[in-house]
Motif scaffolding. Sequence first.
Motif, PDB file in Angstrom:
ATOM      1  N   ALA A  99       6.989  19.678 -36.632  1.00 40.40           N
ATOM      2  CA  ALA A  99       7.172  18.828 -35.447  1.00 40.40           C
ATOM      3  C   ALA A  99       7.219  17.355 -35.840  1.00 40.40           C
ATOM      4  O   ALA A  99       8.052  16.594 -35.325  1.00 40.40           O
ATOM      5  CB  ALA A  99       6.050  19.087 -34.446  1.00 40.40           C
ATOM      6  N   TRP A 108      10.193  22.595 -29.705  1.00 40.97           N
ATOM      7  CA  TRP A 108       9.865  21.184 -29.976  1.00 40.97           C
ATOM      8  C   TRP A 108      10.740  20.307 -29.102  1.00 40.97           C
ATOM      9  O   TRP A 108      11.917  20.612 -28.870  1.00 40.97           O
ATOM     10  CB  TRP A 108      10.123  20.849 -31.459  1.00 40.97           C
ATOM     11  N   SER A 146      10.368  14.776 -35.277  1.00 43.01           N
ATOM     12  CA  SER A 146      10.186  13.513 -34.558  1.00 43.01           C
ATOM     13  C   SER A 146      10.577  12.323 -35.433  1.00 43.01           C
ATOM     14  O   SER A 146      11.157  11.344 -34.939  1.00 43.01           O
ATOM     15  CB  SER A 146       8.732  13.375 -34.094  1.00 43.01           C
ATOM     16  N   ARG A 188       7.357  27.291 -24.075  1.00 43.43           N
ATOM     17  CA  ARG A 188       7.121  26.666 -25.371  1.00 43.43           C
ATOM     18  C   ARG A 188       6.414  27.671 -26.276  1.00 43.43           C
ATOM     19  O   ARG A 188       5.523  28.404 -25.833  1.00 43.43           O
ATOM     20  CB  ARG A 188       6.249  25.423 -25.223  1.00 43.43           C
ATOM     21  N   GLU A 235       4.659  27.761 -30.394  1.00 50.40           N
ATOM     22  CA  GLU A 235       4.148  26.809 -31.357  1.00 50.40           C
ATOM     23  C   GLU A 235       4.929  26.830 -32.666  1.00 50.40           C
ATOM     24  O   GLU A 235       5.321  27.891 -33.147  1.00 50.40           O
ATOM     25  CB  GLU A 235       2.675  27.106 -31.641  1.00 50.40           C
ATOM     26  N   ASP A 276      11.025  15.833 -28.044  1.00 54.14           N
ATOM     27  CA  ASP A 276      10.460  14.495 -28.199  1.00 54.14           C
ATOM     28  C   ASP A 276      11.521  13.475 -27.804  1.00 54.14           C
ATOM     29  O   ASP A 276      12.699  13.821 -27.608  1.00 54.14           O
ATOM     30  CB  ASP A 276      10.000  14.268 -29.645  1.00 54.14           C
TER      31      ASP A 276
END
Length: 456
Positions: free
Chosen positions: A13, A44, A17, A5, A7, A46
């Motif tokens: 982000a 990212w 989402s 991962r 950032e 989700d």
Amino acid sequence: MPPPRIEIDPSTARALSQRIAVEQKESRLPSVAAGVTRKGALVWADARGTVDGRADGVAADPDTQYRIGSITKTFVAVAVMRLRDEGRVDLDDRVEDHVTGTDFGRVTIAQLLSHASGLQAETDGPWWERTTGGDWSDLTSPSPVQRLRAGRRYHYSNVGYGALGELLARAHGIPWHEVVARDLLAPLGMTRTTTRPDGKAAQGLAVHPFADLLLAEPEHDGGAMAPAGQLWSTVEDLARWAVLLGGDTGDILRPDTLDEMLEPQVVSDLPGQAWTSAHGLGWQVWNHEGTRYAGHGGSMPGFLAGLQVDVESGDGAVWFANSTTGMKPFGRDLVTMLGEREPLEPAPWHSGGSSADAIEIVGIWHWGPAVTIVRAMGDGDLALGVPGEGRGARFRSVGDGSWVGLDGYYAGEPLRVVRDEAGSVSHLDLASFRYTRLPYDPARDIPGGVDDAGWR
């Protein structure tokens, strides 16, 4: 292991989402899971909804397995191309050279990979996506047939990938999925990609079109048709496959082989519509407003999935839902959102150096009266005109003072540097065309000669 991962900005982000939350709500999907990749990393991930569609059910997350349907075909295709790179098959080989006993043995491996074989789309038996499949002998008794002349047009064939799976099995002496697991999944650390659900997995569901009701879809082994759509995966696992498609091929695939796989072989041409999608060797490719994307979609009863990568930037997205219908192919939106909110910085320019052979021929040249410029590129290649415009193309040295075209009209064609008796460059001979420093230079060997009266 999943890709590392890195950032991204928290506001980016949140926007990503929000996008999947809206998709889950508006499309009435029991659950949605998605991820975005950049520079070899999952930046990212989700999920929204529950694995069984119940309000009090277990929440989906990036480690939830979903069936990826036809994205399975891309693993089969890469495994076949590895066989080609090892010299064990040729793309122009006929199917019957490796898998005997069918009525479609004259089609080639390349035609099967690109859905240009004309082979029937589905099996003759019951709806194979909802029924347990048999073995190869069951699939070929009676033998599938060609609906169209091989090479005529794009005609998606699930049966064709059943044949490619059988080809892999016969070449390696083990089932196709064991080849994929050994040669692709294990080296990439894709431990959550399996042929059947394993661990936390979403229930395949159908959503009633006119009521908020759910119906469980069957889960099964597709047998000989499994290479067309059997695999299950997660956001974190399939993100590694997106990273490979984005150019980080490691020891899995030669970079030039990936480039070859992404070259459009046949276009999806519908009457009255401008075509924007095509199929390469196992991968779907799209041209969306001038941006080239590659990847594949997937669907099986109870599941929808997608993988798409911006070929130039390498940014990619993977997405899943446990619904038979309803999800829009929104992965491109995720890639676009990332690019707009956090644009990639261009690589800094620096002097890459050029060979003496290249420097000797840079500058202005003429093909008849047409003016073009040859430039030395930092990677050692040459550019004639503007690559991609007209007959502009790139060329690569072949080591003997000659060059070969890489793209456009001159792909694969020779560029020969012709010298005079003193050893100086006289002219360029490109696929029989003569390039000279002056328009129709009378001092050079111009095919057809130059009018004695000259320019007047």
